[in-house]
Design an enzyme around this catalytic site. Structure first.
Site, mmCIF file in Angstrom:
data_model
loop_
_atom_site.group_PDB
_atom_site.id
_atom_site.type_symbol
_atom_site.label_atom_id
_atom_site.label_comp_id
_atom_site.label_asym_id
_atom_site.label_seq_id
_atom_site.Cartn_x
_atom_site.Cartn_y
_atom_site.Cartn_z
ATOM 1 N N CYS A 83 -4.719 -4.084 -12.285
ATOM 2 C CA CYS A 83 -3.333 -3.692 -11.994
ATOM 3 C C CYS A 83 -2.983 -3.982 -10.530
ATOM 4 O O CYS A 83 -3.690 -3.544 -9.618
ATOM 5 C CB CYS A 83 -3.149 -2.204 -12.270
ATOM 6 S SG CYS A 83 -1.487 -1.631 -11.845
ATOM 7 N N CYS A 85 -0.483 -2.859 -8.911
ATOM 8 C CA CYS A 85 0.348 -1.803 -8.330
ATOM 9 C C CYS A 85 -0.471 -0.599 -7.919
ATOM 10 O O CYS A 85 -0.009 0.546 -7.979
ATOM 11 C CB CYS A 85 1.442 -1.401 -9.303
ATOM 12 S SG CYS A 85 2.503 -2.790 -9.743
ATOM 13 N N CYS A 102 -5.528 -4.525 -16.955
ATOM 14 C CA CYS A 102 -4.336 -4.517 -17.799
ATOM 15 C C CYS A 102 -4.669 -5.010 -19.217
ATOM 16 O O CYS A 102 -5.332 -6.038 -19.355
ATOM 17 C CB CYS A 102 -3.279 -5.420 -17.170
ATOM 18 S SG CYS A 102 -1.686 -5.320 -17.991
ATOM 19 N N CYS A 104 -4.005 -1.098 -18.927
ATOM 20 C CA CYS A 104 -4.855 -0.017 -18.417
ATOM 21 C C CYS A 104 -4.938 1.126 -19.430
ATOM 22 O O CYS A 104 -4.201 1.161 -20.414
ATOM 23 C CB CYS A 104 -4.294 0.477 -17.093
ATOM 24 S SG CYS A 104 -2.662 1.243 -17.251
ATOM 25 N N CYS A 113 3.147 2.704 -17.735
ATOM 26 C CA CYS A 113 2.877 1.558 -16.859
ATOM 27 C C CYS A 113 3.698 1.759 -15.591
ATOM 28 O O CYS A 113 4.892 1.486 -15.564
ATOM 29 C CB CYS A 113 3.283 0.261 -17.557
ATOM 30 S SG CYS A 113 3.195 -1.193 -16.487
#
Lengths: 144, 165
Positions: A83, A85, A102, A104, A113
């Site tokens: 991920c 982010c 991902c 996740c 998400c």
């Protein structure tokens, strides 16, 4: 791109240390573009997973495009679409652990998400699309 | 030093610059610590927009570990910092909001962004996990933090709370 290079040369002499600051340490990582192959793999994955999970892309496709590129970048550099982010102390360890690869665990279990790649229909940011073209990705990330 | 940039801030948007060409030398003499993110323009290009930024409305500036103490902890005005990651899509949405807030709260609040990919230690010191994280500081103390992508009003409410304290 070459013509612009000349304008920078003016300032170069100010830098005394030729080796002290390596672009490999700080700069390149953030600015290297992921491979087209990985972008395409992650683009297709994202479309498929959106359909499978009944989720939609963000109304701002730029968000979707950046995240897909981030996944592709991690696939290139780490071997798995970690991920993009989140901040990690140790990315290879996270990849091995798998929780934030991902899709996740929160996504698989609860359709959460926080990267806003897969949004449930009631989310304020959800658009109407489960598809994004390579052209969309190029266009929305062109001026990055 | 800003003067040297005036040659290079033009019409041509920075996306034509090859990532490998000359940013390296830019970094050597001028770390982009006092630069800011423009809408849709990432950190690597901000150097090119320096002149534009200087004469336009205030927007969130880039902060790094080197400028952290001075800009954040020793600031006389309350400070907002957005922690982001290079490929975090929603962070870009939050950037825009933070840029607007920087202009709206000019003089009352200073706004910064920090790239957690470049400044690992600061990210770890503040236990950043999910990004974006927006943190508010007053008198060198962390007062509040907002994790995730929130509506603008949410950030405004947090800012107002800190300013009233």
């Amino acid at each position: 791109m070459i013509p612009q290079a000349s304008s920078f040369n003016i300032a170069v002499p100010l830098s005394g240390s030729p080796l002290g600051c390596s672009r490999h340490r700080h700069v390149v990582r953030a600015q290297a573009e992921p491979s087209e192959k990985s972008v395409e793999i992650m683009r297709k994955f994202s479309e498929q997973y959106a359909r499978k999970s009944g989720t939609y892309f963000c109304v701002d496709k730029g968000v979707t495009a950046v995240v897909i590129k981030g996944l592709a970048d991690h696939k290139d550099t780490l071997g798995a679409p970690l991920c993009p982010c989140r901040h990690y102390d140790d990315k290879p360890a996270e990849v091995a652990q798998g929780f934030w690869n991902c899709p996740c665990v929160p996504m698989r279990e609860r359709k959460e998400c926080h990267c806003m790649l897969f949004l449930t229909p009631e989310n304020d940011f959800a658009g109407n699309d489960q598809a994004i073209s390579l052209e969309d990705i190029r266009a929305t990330t062109a001026n990055m | 030093m800003a003067a040297s940039f005036s040659f290079s801030t033009p019409q041509t948007l920075p996306n034509r610059i090859s990532p490998h060409s000359n940013l390296n030398s830019l970094r050597l003499f001028s770390p982009p610590s006092n630069l800011r993110l423009n809408r849709g323009v990432t950190a690597r290009n901000t150097s090119l927009t320096l002149n534009i930024q200087c004469i336009s409305q205030p927007k969130a500036e880039m902060v790094t570990k080197d400028s952290w103490n001075k800009m954040i902890l020793e600031s006389e005005t309350p400070v907002l910092v957005e922690f982001y990651a290079s490929w975090c899509g929603p962070c870009r949405m939050v950037h825009r909001v933070i840029d607007e807030l920087a202009a709206e709260y000019e003089g009352k609040l200073k706004c910064f962004v920090l790239n957690t990919d470049n400044d690992l230690q600061i990210a770890e010191d503040y236990e950043i996990k999910a990004v974006p994280v927006v943190m508010l500081f007053k008198n060198g103390e962390k007062c509040d933090s907002v994790i995730g992508t929130m509506p603008k009003d949410f950030y405004i409410a947090a800012i107002e709370r800190v300013l009233k304290q």
